[in-house]
Motif scaffolding. Sequence first.
Motif, short mmCIF file in Angstrom:
data_model
loop_
_atom_site.label_atom_id
_atom_site.label_comp_id
_atom_site.label_asym_id
_atom_site.label_seq_id
_atom_site.Cartn_x
_atom_site.Cartn_y
_atom_site.Cartn_z
N ASP A 1 13.34 11.13 4.40
CA ASP A 1 12.14 11.91 4.10
C ASP A 1 11.59 11.54 2.74
N PHE A 2 10.36 12.00 2.51
CA PHE A 2 9.57 11.54 1.38
C PHE A 2 9.77 12.42 0.15
N PRO A 3 9.45 11.91 -1.03
CA PRO A 3 9.59 12.72 -2.25
C PRO A 3 8.77 14.01 -2.22
N THR B 1 0.86 -1.18 0.00
CA THR B 1 0.00 0.00 0.00
C THR B 1 0.90 1.23 0.00
N LEU B 2 0.76 2.09 -1.00
CA LEU B 2 1.66 3.22 -1.19
C LEU B 2 1.29 4.39 -0.30
N TYR B 3 2.29 4.93 0.38
CA TYR B 3 2.14 6.19 1.11
C TYR B 3 2.67 7.28 0.20
N GLY B 4 1.74 7.95 -0.50
CA GLY B 4 2.13 8.86 -1.56
C GLY B 4 2.00 10.33 -1.24
N LEU C 1 12.40 6.74 1.45
CA LEU C 1 13.29 7.53 2.29
C LEU C 1 14.66 7.73 1.64
N ASP C 2 15.04 6.82 0.75
CA ASP C 2 16.35 6.85 0.09
C ASP C 2 16.19 7.45 -1.31
#
Length: 643
Positions: A563-565, A260-263, A603-604
């Motif tokens: 951190d996220f995109p 499940t994507l956390y977008g 995160l990477d």
Amino acid sequence: MPFRSLFLPLRSALPPRPPFRRLRAAPAAVAAACCGLLVLPSSAGAADAPGAAGAHAPRIHDIQGRTRLSPFAGREVTGVPGIVTGVRDFGAARGFWLQDPHPDRDRATSEGIYVHTGGDSPGVEVGDALRITGTVQEYYPGGKEAGNQSITELSGATWRTTGHRSRGRLPRAVRLTARSVPEAYAPDADGGPPGSGGSGGGSIENRPLRPGRYALDRYESLEGMRVSVHDVRVTGPTSRYHDLWVTIDPDQHPTPRGGTLYGSYEDRNGARMKISSLLPLDTHPFPKADVGDALSGTTEGPLDYEQYGGYTLRATKLGEHRDNHLKRERTRKQRRSELAVATYNVENLSPASEPAKFERLAEGLVTNLSSPDIVTVEEVQDDSGPQDDGTVGAGRTLTKLTEAIREAGGPSYAWRQIDPEDKADGGQPGGNIRVAFLYNPARVSFTDRPGGDATTPVRVLDRGGEPALSASPGRIAPRDTAWEDSRKPLAGEFRFRGRTVFVIADHFSSKGGDQPMEGRFQPPARHSEQQRVAQAEVVNGFVRTLQDVDPEAVVVAGGDFNDFPFSPTLRTLRSGHALTSPLDRLPRDERYGYVYNGNSQTLDHLLTSPGAGRTEYDIVHINAEFADQISDHDPSVVRITRR
């Protein structure tokens, strides 16, 4: 490491609770047992207001109330009826769940409650009918300062048993489905619509529950009650603590491999549910499941709340594990004209790590990543690992890794790094984690320039219109307050096919201290973000300095940015078009390399400058989705074409 602490609780070391009194069944229980009697509690009316003279014994739904806090908190209640629906007879926080078989008609009030008995065996069985007396308390897992929601529970309890083994008469489990759990995750404490923003940090625990509108409110309205899920897909693999995550909505932001994507900050995926087991592990082994597997049939048990993950189904019945045979990925080999730069968080690697860890990391680099030309490596520990003895050098750690790569059939990688000051860079105490470069001398060369150390900042020099580093490798602004108790970025100067390439290895500060997604503060405040944004400003400024000398400078900034995109951190790194994210060219549902609490996320990153030209990006899924993982991060690689 991201939000998760390095020190998660073991089953036998759950957070301490307040003192308790040893429980004792009343004599009536013995008589009932001898005679085989079963006396279910009456369906007497609700209690009067707390403290009213001559009040009736309250029911569980009266104690739970219509908010997250009990109107009876801190008070003793007497003769509360219910049936035992689950027993936790292990660890330091033993107890059982009690549920009223005669619910009211208010969807906001739970009919279940946890009875905490401390370190003693509860001495009850599922199906026992009880009348219980105890003190109502709000228990905050991890302590109130951790930001979690509270569990309404009874402590210091005594009871009398009015019947035994009414297993066939247990209250029916509430079935959780995509239709029964709202899409909206939680209300905003400031009263705005979900996801409207605000500074965060406001508590929702006094707000009336709206279980038909918010997922967290729906779960809170079922706290302590029997719930069930049916034919659910695994979105977070089995952990070493014998738990996993599933989704009750297979259409909620699915990834191609079953996650499940956390977008975005708004897409928190309320259909996720954590599952652990109340069944004895020696007779009912917990399934070892990967993302994309399934629990077929029914999984049911009381709905609890815990420090790491929030609402958790404590299974008294587990569905059958169905293996989807998820495969570890392999990326293609770079062509002769392509420079392959990878990043890999090796999760606290030291000579104290198991030999199998070095072997499997080497296999991943050689086989799954096809031997990249350059690798930025994060979480390399010093030569004594977590032993806090003043050691800061990591030569043995990196030598063991590069030797393992050669033994796996890979190239003879060389390495470069700078030892940090002792206990100055965060991470596991005593470990002195740092970033490092691995590189293949048969494909690229490293430009060594002396002068780099733990505290001396690397500078950009102008050599006839060509940028150069004053020290290679060198640390970027190591004395800047942005890097306090955090890893300092490492800059290195490489040559590939006659062109200079600048690579920056990064490991930004963790998310420790942020309010939990599933906590009582909504929207949760991201306290740690300020430091990462400051770190991003420093790295962005350094890249711009290179571009001031040569606008076409080839720069790769890679690592664990924590951190996220879509985060302010990544926006700051990319600001002024200094860097771009090749990740953005992947299909949206493939942009992840880390799985946390059942959410697939990123995160990477590997960011490239405009001067890098044409790039191809790949996240190589070999760890995060698997119960058997050598690191909690997936590596990724960017291939830069040089003509």
